[in-house]
Design a protein around this motif. Sequence first.
Motif, mmCIF file in Angstrom:
data_model
loop_
_atom_site.group_PDB
_atom_site.id
_atom_site.type_symbol
_atom_site.label_atom_id
_atom_site.label_comp_id
_atom_site.label_asym_id
_atom_site.label_seq_id
_atom_site.Cartn_x
_atom_site.Cartn_y
_atom_site.Cartn_z
ATOM 1 N N VAL A 1 0.679 -4.764 3.512
ATOM 2 C CA VAL A 1 1.875 -4.099 3.984
ATOM 3 C C VAL A 1 1.741 -2.198 3.567
ATOM 4 N N PHE A 2 2.229 -1.499 4.711
ATOM 5 C CA PHE A 2 2.484 0.454 4.784
ATOM 6 C C PHE A 2 3.868 0.363 5.338
ATOM 7 N N TYR A 3 4.407 1.648 4.828
ATOM 8 C CA TYR A 3 5.573 2.267 5.207
ATOM 9 C C TYR A 3 4.964 3.114 6.138
ATOM 10 N N VAL A 4 5.259 3.491 7.324
ATOM 11 C CA VAL A 4 5.122 4.936 8.205
ATOM 12 C C VAL A 4 6.149 5.604 8.661
ATOM 13 N N PRO A 5 5.498 7.155 8.494
ATOM 14 C CA PRO A 5 6.830 7.605 9.501
ATOM 15 C C PRO A 5 6.578 7.514 10.902
ATOM 16 N N ALA A 6 7.720 7.328 11.958
ATOM 17 C CA ALA A 6 8.266 6.624 13.035
ATOM 18 C C ALA A 6 7.167 7.750 13.715
ATOM 19 N N MET B 1 0.935 -1.140 0.011
ATOM 20 C CA MET B 1 0.023 0.243 0.384
ATOM 21 C C MET B 1 0.944 0.945 0.304
ATOM 22 N N GLY B 2 2.027 0.786 -0.158
ATOM 23 C CA GLY B 2 2.977 3.008 0.487
ATOM 24 C C GLY B 2 2.594 2.614 1.772
ATOM 25 N N PHE B 3 3.171 4.421 1.260
ATOM 26 C CA PHE B 3 3.027 4.871 2.701
ATOM 27 C C PHE B 3 1.515 4.889 2.757
ATOM 28 N N VAL B 4 1.430 5.313 4.258
ATOM 29 C CA VAL B 4 0.120 5.623 4.702
ATOM 30 C C VAL B 4 -0.607 6.664 4.504
ATOM 31 N N VAL C 1 10.205 2.402 9.737
ATOM 32 C CA VAL C 1 9.085 1.479 10.237
ATOM 33 C C VAL C 1 7.976 0.876 8.965
ATOM 34 N N THR C 2 8.189 -0.002 8.678
ATOM 35 C CA THR C 2 7.328 -1.163 7.761
ATOM 36 C C THR C 2 6.298 -2.241 8.627
#
Length: 229
Positions: A164-169, A139-142, A222-223
Amino acid sequence: MGDNFGSLYLVATPIGNLEDITLRARRILTEVPIIACEDTRHTGLLLSRLEIDRAGRRLIAYHDLNEQKQAPILIGLLLQGQDCALVSDAGTPGISDPGYRVVKAARDAGIPVVPIPGPCAAVAALSVSGLPTDRFSFMGFVAPKSAKRLRQFQVLEPDRGTYVFYVPARNLVQVLDELSQVQPNCSVFIARELTKMFEEFISGTPAECKATLGDRVVKGEVTLLINPK
């Protein structure tokens, strides 16, 4: 396809541990005269650490802010017969990083596009998560705003496997709170600082993962994997 065209190589680079560079990736970076990269300073440091001589090698900045302008320039160089490697700051180019525009333009022009596979945070996290991997959605970045994230999480479907998302910490704790509202029983897997010195894995429900994090300030890359129930 023109016989005299250069080739565009999409070269995956380490996401943390330098030892994850492949032999083929190192060879391509050694041979090509042009390297398009998100940050020339970052890639210059990578070349130095890999003991690749920058002499006679041109580094061209290619990132989100200049992609539309730079893609035609790279295509022009490729049409002239010059090989070019495309790298991101870390991981596989084009996966939540710049790349697809120049890849599409190259394919449209009949220019060879060659994958040089290697590290990818999404795949690395999936492989060690213990969540279903036979079907997953990247899904790439939230979404950047809470309201959009809530809508995003609300429509996650159990029969779609793992998301699967990438999330800024800095947003991770808030994201877990939002998941607790709309997907309280989902299985979550957090992979932080993959392949780096402070690599960390946390799993459980959103509430359990938040409890594990406690009050500490979350840092690093963060993944986030979600398996809805």
